[in-house]
Scaffold this motif. Structure first.
Motif, PDB file in Angstrom:
ATOM      1  N   GLU A   1      -1.470  -8.239  -1.912  1.00 27.55           N
ATOM      2  CA  GLU A   1      -0.579  -8.191  -3.066  1.00 27.55           C
ATOM      3  C   GLU A   1      -1.013  -9.162  -4.156  1.00 27.55           C
TER       4      GLU A   1
ATOM      5  N   ASN B   1      -5.902  -0.391  -2.736  1.00 27.17           N
ATOM      6  CA  ASN B   1      -5.735  -0.425  -4.188  1.00 27.17           C
ATOM      7  C   ASN B   1      -6.426  -1.628  -4.808  1.00 27.17           C
ATOM      8  N   ARG B   2      -6.316  -2.779  -4.151  1.00 26.03           N
ATOM      9  CA  ARG B   2      -6.947  -3.983  -4.699  1.00 26.03           C
ATOM     10  C   ARG B   2      -8.464  -3.844  -4.679  1.00 26.03           C
TER      11      ARG B   2
ATOM     12  N   ASP C   1       0.593  11.218  -0.634  1.00 25.63           N
ATOM     13  CA  ASP C   1      -0.410  10.755  -1.587  1.00 25.63           C
ATOM     14  C   ASP C   1      -1.149  11.936  -2.182  1.00 25.63           C
TER      15      ASP C   1
ATOM     16  N   GLN D   1       2.998  10.651  -9.171  1.00 27.24           N
ATOM     17  CA  GLN D   1       1.553  10.664  -8.964  1.00 27.24           C
ATOM     18  C   GLN D   1       0.972  12.055  -9.211  1.00 27.24           C
TER      19      GLN D   1
ATOM     20  N   SER E   1      -2.740   0.194   2.422  1.00 31.10           N
ATOM     21  CA  SER E   1      -2.856   0.865   1.123  1.00 31.10           C
ATOM     22  C   SER E   1      -2.870  -0.141  -0.023  1.00 31.10           C
ATOM     23  N   ALA E   2      -2.138  -1.236   0.131  1.00 26.23           N
ATOM     24  CA  ALA E   2      -2.159  -2.273  -0.898  1.00 26.23           C
ATOM     25  C   ALA E   2      -3.549  -2.895  -1.001  1.00 26.23           C
TER      26      ALA E   2
ATOM     27  N   VAL F   1       2.282   2.841  -2.349  1.00 28.32           N
ATOM     28  CA  VAL F   1       2.720   1.671  -1.585  1.00 28.32           C
ATOM     29  C   VAL F   1       4.229   1.604  -1.678  1.00 28.32           C
TER      30      VAL F   1
ATOM     31  N   ARG G   1      -9.560  -1.461  -7.308  1.00 28.21           N
ATOM     32  CA  ARG G   1      -9.117  -2.001  -8.602  1.00 28.21           C
ATOM     33  C   ARG G   1      -8.268  -1.033  -9.420  1.00 28.21           C
ATOM     34  N   ARG G   2      -7.469  -0.250  -8.752  1.00 27.63           N
ATOM     35  CA  ARG G   2      -6.471   0.583  -9.437  1.00 27.63           C
ATOM     36  C   ARG G   2      -5.423   1.004  -8.410  1.00 27.63           C
ATOM     37  N   ARG G   3      -4.226   1.312  -8.897  1.00 27.74           N
ATOM     38  CA  ARG G   3      -3.125   1.691  -8.009  1.00 27.74           C
ATOM     39  C   ARG G   3      -3.203   3.197  -7.750  1.00 27.74           C
ATOM     40  N   GLU G   4      -3.970   3.562  -6.750  1.00 28.27           N
ATOM     41  CA  GLU G   4      -4.168   4.974  -6.435  1.00 28.27           C
ATOM     42  C   GLU G   4      -3.365   5.405  -5.216  1.00 28.27           C
TER      43      GLU G   4
END
Length: 337
Positions: free
Chosen positions: A170, A34-35, A255, A293, A30-31, A44, A38-41
């Protein structure tokens, strides 16, 4: 960094190459998801004895000038008891493999190669033989380049998927190397498609094409309600696929899953949120993150669909109906007294 020969920004989104992220639990899938988007969706959270991700999450990834679809999957435990949550997540991951042309197999390089990593590798060879798999040694930022890391790379060769790529989801370490690995694979895939998958009729985005026409702009629809009222079942029914996990257990969805849906020639983004718990402010860990969330998705939504349990609503109505004469009699008695 050498650029791709394909302009992925002009490729129809439905024809972009698709990568699924797989691996045992808590290796950083999941990390990395997100990378790449390009957003923390995706949530984690470090839960060694539990799985945070249980559903299939999808997004459009950006890596340099590459664009591709990426699927975040639950941690694989191939020996899970039949019918259990873990077994059902494994089945769901297997079902979406048909939508993928590539896989990134993540391992935690700090732990070394674990028996479960080898089992996941065997599972991939059995269920994803036609998918090109790349091994990514995640959490490599703490290892030296020529000592432990080189030894770990040699060990990762035992998985049988070729040279591994050292990354850190990370910190972003190794993203350039991952780009160099993916670029020729994506180019070869795109050159096999008619017109390279280019959207030649209308290269503009959906929002730009419908600018000024509010009736055609995409809608955000959030599905909310208490646990176990059927929110995930509703989303699966609308999508006509098993995108999110369903079952009798409370709190399966953690999620908030966002999925694209077409209705009457209009794009609707469905968001299945975690069940709204009582006293949620006192929840800790993944549950508290799920609440935060869900609230964010409610703020972004154009429409909110509140799902209720019909049986419980009917019971409340029946209770009210049976008590109403008594309540009225008591009120009248108090007023007259």
């Amino acid at each position: 960094m050498k650029q791709s020969r394909v302009d992925f920004t002009k490729v129809d989104a439905a024809l972009l190459p698709t990568i699924i992220l797989v691996g045992r639990p808590n290796v950083g899938k999941s990390a990395l998801f997100n990378r790449l988007i390009r957003r923390r969706e995706a949530l984690v959270y470090n839960t060694p004895g539990d799985h945070v991700t249980r559903d299939i999450r999808e997004g459009v990834a950006k890596l340099g000038d590459l664009r591709f679809r990426v699927l975040d999957s639950a941690g694989l435990e191939t020996a899970a008891t039949s019918g259990s949550i873990l077994a059902r997540t494994v089945d769901m991951t297997g079902n979406v493999l048909v939508r993928s042309q590539f896989a990134i197999f993540l391992i935690d390089v700090r732990d070394g190669l674990q028996p479960l990593d080898l089992e996941v590798g065997q599972w991939l060879r059995k269920h994803a033989s036609g998918i090109h798999t790349i091994v990514a040694m995640n959490k490599s930022e703490s290892l030296d380049e020529h000592g432990v890391l080189t030894s770990a790379a040699g060990e990762a060769h035992r998985l049988g998927f070729g040279d591994p790529v050292a990354i850190s989801a990370e910190t972003g370490l190794g993203m350039a190397e991952l780009y160099q690995t993916l670029r020729p694979l994506f180019e070869e895939y795109m050159f096999q498609l008619p017109n390279n998958g280019l959207n030649q009729d209308d290269p503009t985005s959906e929002a730009e094409a419908n600018e000024g026409d509010e009736s055609k702009l995409p809608l955000q629809l959030a599905i909310v309600g208490r646990p176990n009222v059927g929110k995930s079942t509703l989303l699966n029914a609308l999508l006509q696929e098993q995108r999110v996990l369903v079952g009798p257990e409370s709190g399966l969805t953690r999620d908030s899953i966002r999925a694209k849906f077409q209705f009457d020639n209009r794009t609707v983004y469905l968001v299945d949120t975690a069940g709204w718990m009582e006293r949620a402010g006192k929840e800790k860990g993944p549950s508290s993150l799920s609440v935060v969330q869900s609230r964010k998705n409610l703020m972004r939504a154009h429409i909110v669909a509140l799902v209720l349990d019909a049986e419980k609503v009917l019971s409340l109505i029946q209770l009210y109906t049976s008590l109403r004469p008594k309540v009225l009699a008591i009120v009248c008695s108090l007023l007259s007294g």
